[in-house]
Design a protein around this motif. Structure first.
Motif, PDB file in Angstrom:
ATOM      1  N   CYS A 148       0.263  -8.198 -11.054  1.00 18.70           N
ATOM      2  CA  CYS A 148       0.116  -6.885 -10.449  1.00 18.70           C
ATOM      3  C   CYS A 148       1.111  -5.935 -11.115  1.00 18.70           C
ATOM      4  O   CYS A 148       2.213  -6.349 -11.477  1.00 18.70           O
TER       5      CYS A 148
ATOM      6  N   SER B 194      -4.120  -4.631 -10.080  1.00 19.83           N
ATOM      7  CA  SER B 194      -4.006  -6.079 -10.267  1.00 19.83           C
ATOM      8  C   SER B 194      -5.129  -6.574 -11.162  1.00 19.83           C
ATOM      9  O   SER B 194      -5.980  -5.792 -11.594  1.00 19.83           O
TER      10      SER B 194
ATOM     11  N   MET C 247       0.884  -6.488  -2.497  1.00 18.66           N
ATOM     12  CA  MET C 247      -0.284  -7.377  -2.565  1.00 18.66           C
ATOM     13  C   MET C 247      -0.707  -7.895  -1.199  1.00 18.66           C
ATOM     14  O   MET C 247       0.126  -8.321  -0.394  1.00 18.66           O
TER      15      MET C 247
ATOM     16  N   CYS D 283      -4.959  -4.899  -3.755  1.00 14.42           N
ATOM     17  CA  CYS D 283      -4.547  -5.804  -4.833  1.00 14.42           C
ATOM     18  C   CYS D 283      -4.155  -7.130  -4.201  1.00 14.42           C
ATOM     19  O   CYS D 283      -3.221  -7.186  -3.401  1.00 14.42           O
TER      20      CYS D 283
END
Length: 225
Positions: free
Chosen positions: A61, A70, A46, A56
């Protein structure tokens, strides 16, 4: 869609929140997965946590092999389809609409009204709640959205109802007698059917994120706005 060659990784904080429908679908189908709550590992997938090559941003997620996705709605649709929770009549675009409608009701509606007693009462008893929930009811054939078998939308709706039932609806009913779900038997039926399964009842790894409504908010429910 990635093949089921490795365990699916689900990333979220250490409680049941927006990843709940994802977890419920994995549990329901007996699919092995890793529930990752260690923030130090979030940067693997992320961008909010330092992965500058990821698109993302934040939890929830899901990582399935090399595929990463996500947003609660997108993750739920992906997992639902991955696990073949696609009964006759299933359509990606219609499911996307249903999930968006559910978010409008429980996050955009309830979630934006539950920090002030009179505002909450106005939302739940002033017509907006009835209008939004009646729209959800219209999409449900019974006992699930598409009939006999559940799809991602059912797990998404059941998760939202579950979160709000204990934290909000039950305290209001106990104190004031108002039953927010009384007029929506099909939506309540979706929740009850899934919540009665062993997979749902026996899950205990994480607790819900929502505690009971704050006492001062509940006590002010009938106050003048």
């Amino acid at each position: 869609m990635a093949a089921m060659t490795t365990k699916i990784n689900v990333y979220y904080w250490g409680f049941l929140g927006r990843q709940t429908p994802i977890v419920r679908m994995l549990e329901h189908t007996g699919t092995e997965y890793n529930m990752i709550t260690d923030r130090a590992v979030f940067a693997d997938v992320m961008s909010k946590f330092g992965n500058t090559s990821s698109d993302c941003f934040a939890p929830p997620c899901v990582k399935d092999g090399d595929f990463v996705i996500s947003q609660s709605t997108a993750c739920s649709m992906y997992i639902g389809k991955k696990l073949n929770l696609t009964p006759p009549g299933y359509d990606d675009y219609k499911t996307m609409q249903w999930l968006s409608d559910i978010v409008d009701v429980f996050e955009g509606g309830v979630g934006k009204s539950n920090e002030h007693g009179p505002t909450l009462k106005k939302f739940l008893e002033g017509g907006r709640w009835v209008s939004l929930m009646s729209n959800l009811e219209s999409g449900i054939k019974g006992p699930f959205y598409l009939g006999a078998e559940p799809c991602a939308a059912d797990f998404f709706l059941a998760s939202m109802i579950s979160h709000r039932a204990s934290s909000l609806f039950a305290p209001i009913k106990d104190k004031y007698g108002f039953d927010a779900m009384a007029n929506f038997p099909k939506a309540q039926g979706v929740h009850d059917a899934l919540a009665s399964t062993d997979a749902w009842k026996n899950y205990s790894a994480l607790n819900p994120m929502f505690g009971p409504i704050k006492e001062e908010i509940l006590n002010a429910y009938n106050d003048e706005a």
